[in-house]
Design a protein around this motif. Structure first.
Motif, PDB file in Angstrom:
ATOM      1  N   HIS A  73       0.805  -1.234   0.000  1.00  9.36           N
ATOM      2  CA  HIS A  73       0.000   0.000   0.000  1.00  9.36           C
ATOM      3  C   HIS A  73       0.832   1.276   0.000  1.00  9.36           C
ATOM      4  O   HIS A  73       0.540   2.206  -0.732  1.00  9.36           O
ATOM      5  CB  HIS A  73      -0.947   0.027   1.200  1.00  9.36           C
ATOM      6  N   HIS A 150      -8.722  -2.784  -4.591  1.00 13.93           N
ATOM      7  CA  HIS A 150      -8.490  -4.240  -4.532  1.00 13.93           C
ATOM      8  C   HIS A 150      -9.261  -5.072  -5.561  1.00 13.93           C
ATOM      9  O   HIS A 150      -9.830  -6.121  -5.230  1.00 13.93           O
ATOM     10  CB  HIS A 150      -8.824  -4.741  -3.124  1.00 13.93           C
ATOM     11  N   HIS A 214      -8.307  -5.757   6.928  1.00 19.62           N
ATOM     12  CA  HIS A 214      -8.479  -4.444   6.279  1.00 19.62           C
ATOM     13  C   HIS A 214      -9.409  -4.570   5.077  1.00 19.62           C
ATOM     14  O   HIS A 214      -9.628  -5.649   4.544  1.00 19.62           O
ATOM     15  CB  HIS A 214      -7.146  -3.767   5.970  1.00 19.62           C
ATOM     16  N   ALA A 216     -10.217  -5.007   2.134  1.00 16.40           N
ATOM     17  CA  ALA A 216      -9.648  -5.409   0.841  1.00 16.40           C
ATOM     18  C   ALA A 216     -10.577  -6.297   0.020  1.00 16.40           C
ATOM     19  O   ALA A 216     -10.324  -6.523  -1.159  1.00 16.40           O
ATOM     20  CB  ALA A 216      -8.322  -6.142   1.062  1.00 16.40           C
ATOM     21  N   LEU A 234      -9.163   1.014   4.120  1.00 12.88           N
ATOM     22  CA  LEU A 234      -8.650   0.532   2.838  1.00 12.88           C
ATOM     23  C   LEU A 234      -7.159   0.211   2.866  1.00 12.88           C
ATOM     24  O   LEU A 234      -6.662  -0.480   2.010  1.00 12.88           O
ATOM     25  CB  LEU A 234      -8.934   1.561   1.740  1.00 12.88           C
ATOM     26  N   PRO A 236      -3.970  -1.352   5.370  1.00  7.56           N
ATOM     27  CA  PRO A 236      -3.809  -2.114   6.608  1.00  7.56           C
ATOM     28  C   PRO A 236      -3.092  -1.356   7.714  1.00  7.56           C
ATOM     29  O   PRO A 236      -3.030  -1.824   8.849  1.00  7.56           O
ATOM     30  CB  PRO A 236      -3.017  -3.349   6.167  1.00  7.56           C
ATOM     31  N   GLU A 289      -1.632  -8.901  -1.900  1.00  8.49           N
ATOM     32  CA  GLU A 289      -1.044  -7.627  -2.327  1.00  8.49           C
ATOM     33  C   GLU A 289       0.446  -7.786  -2.563  1.00  8.49           C
ATOM     34  O   GLU A 289       1.038  -7.097  -3.386  1.00  8.49           O
ATOM     35  CB  GLU A 289      -1.321  -6.562  -1.258  1.00  8.49           C
TER      36      GLU A 289
HETATM   37 ZN   LIG Z   1      -5.128  -3.469   0.702  1.00 15.95          ZN
END
Ligand SMILES: [Zn+2]
Length: 319
Positions: A73, A150, A214, A216, A234, A236, A289
């Motif tokens: 992120h 996401h 989170h 996602a 949005l 973490p 991610e």
């Molecule tokens: Zn994320």
């Protein structure tokens, strides 16, 4: 007569030298799409990397900008990496809040002849993203609003991401177009198969609420008519307030939540605290991610991670 012979020999030598130097120039430039050289493809986050790798099928060198095990992120590449991207043939980024730095260089990259593609362009949801756990969202969490990035967790949307990656490879390396197209078709069929498994698993379930670390899994939840409740926003990194945690505990009890999901990368502390509070267990739900080096070495990829997600979601939503 003699002089002319010498000139001819000199000229042919010159031609040979120029040809040789042209050849060695090509080998010194791995980014060149000509001849047998592999094109060089840069991606910003793991799912784009994995799709590009599968479509390339060995005919392109694929590099992911976010290093293995690094939180995707808030990642920003070094100036050195950005300089490398300028020397690449293809640059695939998501577009939006996941890789905002990429958007800033995309235009210049295109001017330099790099095929730069925002794979999720036009696919990110509306700006007023919210989920049930966020009803009492604090005012200082306003920066958390914005399009949800996401999209790759929805296999159906992932088909579009994959198609755009295939188009980008074809644009940079038309000689291998058939190869890329075939690999894309295989990838698309696997995503269809994954979508079918999720649809079949959740079409008949009564429990539809799941609690995650989170925010996602909104696209995945919408696709399969499930309801995601997120402890964090949005990204973490955001810590929930005690007030929000108390509200989440109330929702968990009310909805008879049996498992709280956590992500390996973000740790399980918060999920365990909430689980203990409401008498639930904990399970992993992977937002895919980034992958750790150990996961990569073990042969994990988007599909193996999604299959595990499917199994754990089934367990959490079982009666
Ligand atoms: Zn994320």
């Amino acid at each position: 007569m003699k002089g002319k012979g010498v000139t001819a020999v000199f000229l042919s030598l010159l031609v040979i030298v120029l040809t040789l130097s042209a050849c060695s120039f090509n080998t010194d430039t791995p980014a060149s799409p000509h001849g047998q050289e592999k094109i060089r493809v840069y991606t910003t986050i793991y799912p784009l990397y994995d799709f590009a790798l599968k479509i390339a099928g060995g005919r392109a060198e694929v590099v992911n900008v976010t290093p293995a095990g690094v939180e995707a992120h808030d990642f920003e590449p070094s100036p050195r990496t950005v300089a490398d991207i300028y020397e690449a043939d293809v640059f695939i980024y998501l577009g939006g809040p996941m890789d905002p730095w990429a958007e800033k260089i995309a235009k210049q990259l295109a001017e330099k002849g790099v095929v730069a593609v925002a794979a999720a362009e036009g696919l990110l949801g509306d700006e007023d993203h919210e989920n049930e756990g966020d009803r009492d969202r604090d005012r200082d969490h306003d920066h958390d609003r914005g399009p949800d990035p996401h999209v790759w967790l929805d296999p159906v949307i992932s088909k579009t991401l994959a198609e755009r990656i295939a188009q980008a490879l074809i644009a940079a390396d038309g000689e291998n177009a058939d190869h890329y197209r075939q690999n894309f078709e295989v990838l698309k069929a696997r995503l269809d198969d994954l979508d079918k498994k999720f649809r079949e698993a959740f079409s008949g379930v009564k429990k539809r609420d799941f609690v995650v670390n989170h925010d996602a899994f909104g696209y995945l939840a919408r696709r399969y008519n499930l309801n995601q409740i997120a402890i964090r926003g949005l990204s973490p990194q955001q810590e929930p307030s005690p007030r929000k945690l108390a509200e989440l505990a109330r929702i968990c009890r009310e909805k008879d939540i049996k498992y709280i999901f956590f992500e390996t990368a973000a740790g399980s502390k918060l999920a365990e605290t909430l689980a203990r509070e409401v008498g639930a267990g904990t399970l992993v739900l992977n937002p895919i991610e980034s992958m750790t080096e150990d996961e990569m070495k073990a042969g994990e990829d988007y599909f193996s991670a999604m299959e595990k997600n499917l199994e754990n979601l089934k367990k959490a939503l079982a009666e």
